[in-house]
Design a protein around this motif. Structure first.
Motif, PDB file in Angstrom:
ATOM      1  N   TYR A 181      -4.203  12.887  97.887  1.00  0.00           N
ATOM      2  CA  TYR A 181      -4.012  11.554  97.305  1.00  0.00           C
ATOM      3  C   TYR A 181      -4.664  10.476  98.150  1.00  0.00           C
ATOM      4  O   TYR A 181      -5.151   9.473  97.643  1.00  0.00           O
ATOM      5  CB  TYR A 181      -2.509  11.273  97.119  1.00  0.00           C
ATOM      6  N   TYR A 182      -4.654  10.683  99.480  1.00  0.00           N
ATOM      7  CA  TYR A 182      -5.179   9.683 100.402  1.00  0.00           C
ATOM      8  C   TYR A 182      -6.705   9.600 100.308  1.00  0.00           C
ATOM      9  O   TYR A 182      -7.276   8.514 100.193  1.00  0.00           O
ATOM     10  CB  TYR A 182      -4.737  10.068 101.809  1.00  0.00           C
ATOM     11  N   TRP A 183      -7.378  10.738 100.352  1.00  0.00           N
ATOM     12  CA  TRP A 183      -8.830  10.725 100.463  1.00  0.00           C
ATOM     13  C   TRP A 183      -9.550  10.882  99.124  1.00  0.00           C
ATOM     14  O   TRP A 183     -10.772  10.806  99.076  1.00  0.00           O
ATOM     15  CB  TRP A 183      -9.303  11.811 101.448  1.00  0.00           C
ATOM     16  N   PHE A 184      -8.781  11.115  98.039  1.00  0.00           N
ATOM     17  CA  PHE A 184      -9.438  11.295  96.736  1.00  0.00           C
ATOM     18  C   PHE A 184     -10.380  10.132  96.390  1.00  0.00           C
ATOM     19  O   PHE A 184     -11.516  10.370  95.961  1.00  0.00           O
ATOM     20  CB  PHE A 184      -8.379  11.486  95.642  1.00  0.00           C
ATOM     21  N   PRO A 185      -9.959   8.873  96.592  1.00  0.00           N
ATOM     22  CA  PRO A 185     -10.888   7.774  96.295  1.00  0.00           C
ATOM     23  C   PRO A 185     -12.141   7.824  97.174  1.00  0.00           C
ATOM     24  O   PRO A 185     -13.228   7.482  96.702  1.00  0.00           O
ATOM     25  CB  PRO A 185     -10.070   6.512  96.604  1.00  0.00           C
ATOM     26  N   LYS A 186     -11.992   8.252  98.411  1.00  0.00           N
ATOM     27  CA  LYS A 186     -13.159   8.319  99.291  1.00  0.00           C
ATOM     28  C   LYS A 186     -14.130   9.404  98.805  1.00  0.00           C
ATOM     29  O   LYS A 186     -15.344   9.215  98.814  1.00  0.00           O
ATOM     30  CB  LYS A 186     -12.688   8.596 100.728  1.00  0.00           C
ATOM     31  N   VAL A 187     -13.573  10.520  98.349  1.00  0.00           N
ATOM     32  CA  VAL A 187     -14.427  11.638  97.964  1.00  0.00           C
ATOM     33  C   VAL A 187     -15.098  11.387  96.618  1.00  0.00           C
ATOM     34  O   VAL A 187     -16.272  11.703  96.431  1.00  0.00           O
ATOM     35  CB  VAL A 187     -13.600  12.944  97.919  1.00  0.00           C
ATOM     36  N   THR A 188     -14.330  10.822  95.645  1.00  0.00           N
ATOM     37  CA  THR A 188     -14.838  10.737  94.278  1.00  0.00           C
ATOM     38  C   THR A 188     -15.136   9.315  93.846  1.00  0.00           C
ATOM     39  O   THR A 188     -15.778   9.121  92.817  1.00  0.00           O
ATOM     40  CB  THR A 188     -13.809  11.303  93.294  1.00  0.00           C
ATOM     41  N   GLY A 189     -14.637   8.325  94.574  1.00  0.00           N
ATOM     42  CA  GLY A 189     -14.757   6.951  94.111  1.00  0.00           C
ATOM     43  C   GLY A 189     -13.729   6.599  93.043  1.00  0.00           C
ATOM     44  O   GLY A 189     -13.749   5.512  92.485  1.00  0.00           O
ATOM     45  N   ARG A 190     -12.835   7.538  92.738  1.00  0.00           N
ATOM     46  CA  ARG A 190     -11.838   7.322  91.696  1.00  0.00           C
ATOM     47  C   ARG A 190     -10.441   7.475  92.288  1.00  0.00           C
ATOM     48  O   ARG A 190     -10.267   8.130  93.311  1.00  0.00           O
ATOM     49  CB  ARG A 190     -12.009   8.351  90.571  1.00  0.00           C
ATOM     50  N   PHE A 191      -9.456   6.886  91.613  1.00  0.00           N
ATOM     51  CA  PHE A 191      -8.077   7.009  92.075  1.00  0.00           C
ATOM     52  C   PHE A 191      -7.337   8.063  91.274  1.00  0.00           C
ATOM     53  O   PHE A 191      -7.551   8.184  90.065  1.00  0.00           O
ATOM     54  CB  PHE A 191      -7.336   5.681  91.924  1.00  0.00           C
ATOM     55  N   LEU A 192      -6.461   8.797  91.939  1.00  0.00           N
ATOM     56  CA  LEU A 192      -5.494   9.590  91.198  1.00  0.00           C
ATOM     57  C   LEU A 192      -4.407   8.625  90.711  1.00  0.00           C
ATOM     58  O   LEU A 192      -4.084   7.653  91.387  1.00  0.00           O
ATOM     59  CB  LEU A 192      -4.886  10.671  92.097  1.00  0.00           C
ATOM     60  N   ASN A 193      -3.868   8.939  89.539  1.00  0.00           N
ATOM     61  CA  ASN A 193      -2.850   8.070  88.966  1.00  0.00           C
ATOM     62  C   ASN A 193      -1.590   8.086  89.842  1.00  0.00           C
ATOM     63  O   ASN A 193      -1.032   9.142  90.127  1.00  0.00           O
ATOM     64  CB  ASN A 193      -2.532   8.558  87.555  1.00  0.00           C
ATOM     65  N   GLU A 194      -1.160   6.892  90.248  1.00  0.00           N
ATOM     66  CA  GLU A 194      -0.016   6.813  91.169  1.00  0.00           C
ATOM     67  C   GLU A 194       1.295   7.214  90.485  1.00  0.00           C
ATOM     68  O   GLU A 194       2.164   7.814  91.117  1.00  0.00           O
ATOM     69  CB  GLU A 194       0.101   5.389  91.716  1.00  0.00           C
TER      70      GLU A 194
END
Lengths: 116, 193, 590
Positions: C400-413
């Motif tokens: 959850y922490y690094w997903f935005p860094k890896v994909t540029g997208r957020f997982l749904n909180e």
């Protein structure tokens, strides 16, 4: 661990070192003459080891004598041929694992009753 | 050479780290050898087989190969192509002589009735010295590769780190033999005492 | 020289990639697949145990499934998922262009993948290993395990183990040698520190395992006597060598998770990590002590009072640095501006669950208590609290922490919170009752149990819990797929974190940093800790893609397959490997 001792130092000296990079990296060398002398010493110690092996009177203290002599050879090769005498920041990388490896051999021998 | 945080080339750091790992490999073999020493329940036993004078000679050969290796490195660093070729080849040849000795020794032991599955000494001896021999063989291939590079004039001082890393490996294999020679061969004299 | 640019597309670009970020993604996807495989195996186990005298699985199938569940989860799910983060995050955290040896890195990945596929193929080729992940001698001898299951175990783990060692060597060199200027060891982010420590554990713990499996292979194939009591051999030797590997392996599994939450908790508390040096040294000490406690897995063997006391005492010592870390995390949160994002929920979950698993671990360290608990479900409860409650929750925190860094997208909180609470509920329902089942005497590794011994209730609750956990994983998968379909909106530092990976765009460009950052602080993004870049463009070299790592790994796979099929295939494998090594050696890097 080599890097640790290196990294614990103050930020300033580290920056100097990293920037200095290869300019500051002067490798002191033993001369070929030293290498040959060490080879002679290695040969002599090996000969002594084998002699000790055949001396009946030394049978009781054979193991400690052999350990000391092979450790001397070990240190000579590692220190001079492998440059660890000069590459101070690589020592931990070798002696750390070596210490754990030795401890495991000794522990296994103890577990199997070698020292009883 | 790429800039590194410590000034030590990456390849050299890699080899030292690998050597640390190898310490544990050989420690496991040596520990097993010692734990099983004198536990064989059928012969032939080690004291009947081990030929100390013979193995002393091959040990000496391997020690001298280490000398050739440092001389080879020093020649490469100096930019001395003749010396580089000569000493690399001598290192490899001495390594091959050692391997030949090991082949003779294994062969002799098998003829004396020590098949691989004969007793515990057979298993521990063949695997421990065999692992070491495999390391020597890899080293010989590596050295001969460097030697062919030197023959083609492609092993100048700019390749010194490559040769140094091969040298570290070779010396480590030698150091392991220093230990094995003492533990397996010479300390067999202490058993039963 | 290439300047930046974008990634090439297509399958071939992934197969030949040597980019640490892409290799990280490959590790992640593969480990997720194996996590699901291991999870499905666990579901079968729980279904079988739901009721007494159940017949979902035969004893034979059950043995294969619990063996493969253990091996898969430890070596093909948790370790490679940690490796996914090592790969993607560590070079970014230290300000490096890539790892020290990009092709070696690709090689590690292929070895892991081939090892995992090879071992799992045994299901279809005569039966998987059925001797437990620890594969105790002499159950593994050719007399008692005549099939090829054990051979698959030996050879598959040889490949995967070699991959782990090579990767670990690479990361040690990377972390020592490729730190950005000013990134001293005492400024390294905790995740990088724990990667460093774990890498040492891997290079030192795997060789004893390799050697013991070689002994076993020789026993099975050439009749040597290493573990053969009839010939003077001692089956306990396997246990020693295995646990000299196996105990450090436990820390290989948990320390990356500790590293992750040591980065996550400060971020979502808006406070620097409390007692940074102590957390670092505790990690180092845990790893070091980890080599001196292996025989606590063997108390029931009967080692004698001296050895038992020594190993018991050393084991209890490990509770100290571990407990210290727990206090550091709590103290970091204390008085912080807490934000309960999914990553933070999973991190706090780890702290709570690991305390439970740690406490039952301290109970085992006492030999008399251990004799009552060993080989019961109490032990199963213990190590699932540290592995699931610890490692898995920590790894999900990292996802959850690094997903935005890896994909540029957020997982749904919102789905993330549902995922966390379902998983938290599920794992406690599954594993807490096992404590009681174990203390009532239910033995491990037994495919069924008779009615009337008081196990029924506990087992039914455990199975219900497993279903809940499985639902939680499904929620995560839905979240993953949905997020990948959204538009990339993540800015460089969405969580306002402090470490270097957040200083560059999300996802990072192929070359990572436009300018090698010069670091002047432990939390560079919080303290203006990056020196202004010098004027002008910086030159950097991008490594060429290479298929040689795949060739060498494929050659080694052929060697392993040949060990089961016949000598010609072995020789072919050796030839392919040699060709690969020479092609690799003489290939231009840039």
């Amino acid at each position: 661990m080599a890097g640790e001792t290196h990294g614990v130092g103050s930020g300033g000296s580290e920056a100097a070192l990293t920037h200095g990079g290869h300019e500051a990296h002067v490798e002191p060398h033993a001369s070929n003459r030293t290498y040959i002398a060490i080879a002679l010493v290695l040969g002599v110690i090996t000969a002594l080891e084998v002699m000790v092996f055949y001396v009946e009177a030394l049978a009781r203290v054979l193991v400690p004598i052999l350990l000391v002599m092979s450790a001397a050879k070990f240190v000579l090769v590692v220190g001079f041929y492998m440059h660890l005498k000069y590459d101070t920041n690589l020592r931990g990388l070798f002696f750390g694992p070596l210490a754990i490896a030795t401890a495991i051999i000794v522990a296994m021998m103890a577990l199997y009753g070698y020292f009883l | 050479m790429e800039r590194t945080s410590t000034g030590v080339p990456n390849e050299k750091m890699l080899m030292w780290t690998f050597i640390g790992s190898e310490c544990m490999l050989f420690a496991s073999l040596i520990a097993t050898f010692l734990v099983y020493r004198d536990q064989s329940i059928v012969g032939p036993y080690e004291e009947e087989l081990l030929n100390i004078p013979f193995i002393t000679v091959t040990t000496f050969v391997l020690l001298m190969s280490s000398l050739m290796m440092v001389l080879a490195l020093s020649a490469v660093q100096r930019g001395d192509p003749r010396g580089s070729r000569l000493f690399l080849l001598l290192t490899a040849i001495l390594g091959l002589i050692f391997l030949g000795g090991q082949f003779y020794e294994f062969n002799h032991f098998v003829h004396e009735g020590l098949g691989l599955s004969r007793n515990l000494f057979a298993g521990t001896f063949y695997l421990t010295t065999g692992f070491h021999g495999a390391h020597v063989a890899v080293g010989v291939i590596w050295l001969l590769t460097l030697w062919t590079l030197a023959l083609r004039g492609r092993l100048g001082p700019e390749k010194a780190v490559t040769v140094e890393v091969a040298g570290l490996y070779w010396h480590f294999v030698d150091v392991v033999w220093i230990v094995l020679f003492t533990v397996i061969y010479l300390m067999s004299g202490a058993t039963g005492a | 020289m290439t300047t930046g640019g974008t990634y090439a597309g297509g399958i071939w670009s992934w197969i030949t990639t040597v980019d640490h970020k892409r290799i990280g993604i490959l590790y992640f996807v593969s480990s997720l697949v194996f996590f699901l495989v291991g999870g499905i195996e666990a579901m079968f186990i729980r279904l079988q145990l739901a009721t007494p005298e159940n017949t979902v699985l035969s004893a034979q199938a059950y043995n294969q499934l619990f063996t493969m569940h253990g091996v898969t989860m430890l070596l093909f799910a948790v370790m490679p998922m940690s490796a996914a983060f090592f790969n993607f995050i560590v070079p970014l955290q230290i300000g490096a262009r890539d790892v020290a040896f990009p092709r070696l890195n690709a090689f590690s990945y292929w070895l892991f993948l081939f090892g995992a596929l090879f071992l799992n193929s045994s299901f279809f080729l005569g039966g998987a290993p059925d001797v437990g992940w620890f594969a105790y001698a002499n159950l593994t001898s050719s007399q008692f395990s005549p099939g090829h299951g054990v051979d698959f175990y030996i050879l598959g783990l040889a490949l995967a183990g070699a991959g782990s060692i090579v990767a670990a060597l690479n990361f040690i060199v990377t972390i020592i040698n490729l730190r950005a200027p000013g990134m001293t060891f005492m400024r390294l982010p905790l995740f990088t520190w724990m990667t460093f420590v774990v890498s040492f554990l891997i290079i030192l713990a795997f060789p004893p395992f390799t050697i013991s499996t070689v002994f076993l292979l020789f026993d099975r194939m050439f009749g040597t006597l290493f573990f053969e009591p009839a010939g003077g051999g001692d089956p306990r030797l396997w246990q020693h060598l295995f646990w000299i590997f196996g105990h450090p392996e436990v820390y290989i599994l948990i320390l990356p998770a500790f590293g992750i939450i040591s980065d996550v908790i400060p971020t979502f508390s808006r406070k620097p990590l409390f007692g940074y040096p102590v957390v670092v040294y505790s990690g180092v000490l845990i790893a070091f002590l980890g080599f001196g406690v292996w025989a606590h897995h063997m108390f029931a063997v009967g080692l004698g009072p001296v050895a038992t006391s020594a190993f018991s005492g050393l084991t209890m010592l490990i509770a100290i640095p571990t407990g210290v870390k727990i206090f550091n995390w709590i103290a970091t949160m204390w008085g912080g501006a807490l934000r309960f994002r999914s990553a933070m929920l999973f991190s706090i979950g780890l702290v709570a669950m690991f305390v439970i698993g740690g406490l039952s671990g301290v109970m085992h360290s006492s030999a008399p208590a251990d004799l009552q608990q060993t080989d019961t479900y109490f032990v199963v409860a213990h190590f699932h609290y540290v592995l699931f409650g610890g490692s898995i929750l920590g790894l999900f925190a990292g996802v959850y922490y690094w997903f935005p860094k890896v994909t540029g997208r957020f997982l749904n909180e919102r789905l993330g919170a549902v995922h966390f609470w379902l998983m938290f509920l599920g794992l406690n329902l599954t594993f807490f009752p096992m404590h009681f089942a174990g203390l009532h005497g239910q033995p491990r590794r037994t495919f069924t149990y008779p009615a009337g011994l008081g196990f029924e209730g506990f087992n039914m609750v455990s199975t219900v819990g497993a279903v809940v956990t499985f639902l939680a994983v499904l929620v995560f998968l839905v979240n993953l797929v949905r997020s990948l379909r959204t538009a990339p909106t993540a800015e460089a530092n969405p969580w306002e974190a402090s470490t270097l990976e957040w200083s560059i765009s999300s996802p990072p460009p192929p070359h990572n940093f436009d300018h090698t950052p010069e670091v002047t602080s432990r939390d560079p993004l919080w303290h203006d800790g990056i020196a202004p870049p010098p004027p002008g463009e910086e030159e950097f070299h991008m490594p060429n893609p290479s298929f040689w790592p795949l060739v060498v790994a494929g050659g080694l796979l052929l060697v392993m397959a040949g060990a089961l099929v016949g000598l010609p295939l072995v020789l072919l494998g050796v030839a392919v490997t040699l060709v690969g090594i020479y092609g690799w050696s003489f290939e231009p890097i840039h």
